[in-house]
Structures are given as structure tokens and as C-alpha cells.
Write a protein that holds these residues in place. Structure first.
Motif, short mmCIF file in Angstrom:
data_model
loop_
_atom_site.label_atom_id
_atom_site.label_comp_id
_atom_site.label_asym_id
_atom_site.label_seq_id
_atom_site.Cartn_x
_atom_site.Cartn_y
_atom_site.Cartn_z
N VAL A 42 0.81 -1.21 0.00
CA VAL A 42 0.00 0.00 0.00
C VAL A 42 0.85 1.26 0.00
O VAL A 42 0.33 2.35 0.05
CB VAL A 42 -0.98 0.04 1.20
CG1 VAL A 42 -2.01 -1.06 1.09
CG2 VAL A 42 -0.23 -0.04 2.51
N GLY B 111 4.16 3.69 1.60
CA GLY B 111 4.54 4.10 2.94
C GLY B 111 5.68 3.25 3.46
O GLY B 111 6.32 2.53 2.72
N CYS C 113 -0.25 -4.94 11.07
CA CYS C 113 -0.66 -3.90 10.15
C CYS C 113 -2.15 -4.04 9.84
O CYS C 113 -2.73 -5.11 10.03
CB CYS C 113 0.15 -4.00 8.86
SG CYS C 113 -0.13 -2.62 7.74
N ALA C 114 -2.74 -2.98 9.36
CA ALA C 114 -4.12 -2.96 8.89
C ALA C 114 -5.13 -3.17 10.01
O ALA C 114 -6.19 -3.74 9.80
CB ALA C 114 -4.34 -3.97 7.77
N LYS D 289 -11.16 1.84 9.19
CA LYS D 289 -11.37 1.68 7.76
C LYS D 289 -11.25 3.04 7.08
O LYS D 289 -11.51 4.08 7.69
CB LYS D 289 -12.75 1.08 7.48
CG LYS D 289 -12.89 -0.34 7.95
CD LYS D 289 -14.27 -0.86 7.66
CE LYS D 289 -14.44 -2.28 8.16
NZ LYS D 289 -15.79 -2.79 7.90
N GLY E 157 -9.50 4.89 3.14
CA GLY E 157 -9.02 4.67 1.79
C GLY E 157 -7.95 5.66 1.38
O GLY E 157 -7.62 6.59 2.13
N ARG E 158 -7.44 5.45 0.20
CA ARG E 158 -6.39 6.29 -0.40
C ARG E 158 -5.20 6.46 0.54
O ARG E 158 -4.67 7.56 0.74
CB ARG E 158 -6.96 7.63 -0.82
CG ARG E 158 -8.07 7.50 -1.84
CD ARG E 158 -8.47 8.84 -2.42
NE ARG E 158 -9.54 8.65 -3.39
CZ ARG E 158 -10.81 8.93 -3.15
NH1 ARG E 158 -11.17 9.42 -1.99
NH2 ARG E 158 -11.72 8.73 -4.08
N ASN E 159 -4.77 5.30 1.12
CA ASN E 159 -3.69 5.29 2.10
C ASN E 159 -2.44 6.00 1.60
O ASN E 159 -2.05 5.87 0.45
CB ASN E 159 -3.33 3.85 2.48
CG ASN E 159 -4.46 3.14 3.16
OD1 ASN E 159 -5.45 3.76 3.54
ND2 ASN E 159 -4.34 1.84 3.33
N HIS E 160 -1.80 6.69 2.52
CA HIS E 160 -0.51 7.34 2.29
C HIS E 160 -0.56 8.33 1.13
O HIS E 160 0.39 8.45 0.36
CB HIS E 160 0.59 6.30 2.07
CG HIS E 160 0.62 5.25 3.13
ND1 HIS E 160 0.86 5.52 4.46
CD2 HIS E 160 0.40 3.91 3.07
CE1 HIS E 160 0.82 4.40 5.15
NE2 HIS E 160 0.54 3.42 4.34
N SER E 161 -1.66 9.04 0.99
CA SER E 161 -1.79 10.06 -0.04
C SER E 161 -2.44 11.30 0.57
O SER E 161 -3.03 11.23 1.65
CB SER E 161 -2.64 9.54 -1.21
OG SER E 161 -4.01 9.59 -0.88
N GLU F 92 -6.02 10.73 1.72
CA GLU F 92 -6.31 9.67 2.70
C GLU F 92 -7.47 10.10 3.60
O GLU F 92 -7.59 11.25 3.97
CB GLU F 92 -5.08 9.40 3.55
CG GLU F 92 -5.27 8.29 4.56
CD GLU F 92 -3.97 7.92 5.27
OE1 GLU F 92 -4.00 6.98 6.06
OE2 GLU F 92 -2.95 8.58 5.05
N ALA G 9 -10.44 8.50 6.83
CA ALA G 9 -10.82 7.46 7.78
C ALA G 9 -12.33 7.50 7.97
O ALA G 9 -12.94 8.56 7.97
CB ALA G 9 -10.13 7.68 9.11
#
Length: 63
Positions: free
Chosen positions: A11, A13, A25-26, A30, A32-36, A39, A41
Motif C-alpha cells: 500500500v 509508505g 498492520c491494517a 477503515k 481509503g487512499r492510504n498514504h496520499s 487519505e 478514515a
């Protein structure tokens, strides 16, 4: 809720696991668009994830 087997997922990062340190991890909320910059929650999932973490800790303590 039934969980499937663990699996690897790229993903982006970085984490301590890159240095060979055991990590979990994870388990965060919940989203989306992790590490952007986009992003996000889903706040409503926080309680579900807190229960999952508590269950893991209880399971480890019982061993």
C-alpha cells in the motif's frame, strides 16, 4: 465476523517491518487512499477496530 487468513498487501509508505521488526498492520480504522493527500478514515469503524485489538490482546494474554 469471520476473518480470512493473513496475506501481504502493498500500500506504500514505510514501517518498522521493513527492518525485520515484527509488526501488526491494517488494524486501524477503515478508510481509503492510504498514504496520499486524499487519505481518509471512516470514524464509525473505530469502535469495531478497538474491539478487534482488545480481542487480540485478550487472546495473547490467555496463552
Amino acid at each position: 465476523m469471520e476473518l480470512g487468513p493473513p496475506y501481504a498487501k502493498l500500500v506504500g509508505g514505510g514501517s518498522d517491518s521493513a527492518a525485520g521488526v515484527p509488526t501488526v498492520c491494517a488494524m486501524g480504522v477503515k478508510g481509503g487512499r492510504n498514504h496520499s493527500p486524499e487519505e481518509y478514515a471512516i470514524v464509525e469503524s473505530l469502535f469495531e477496530r478497538a474491539k478487534l485489538l482488545a480481542a487480540c490482546i485478550i487472546n495473547l494474554a490467555a496463552k
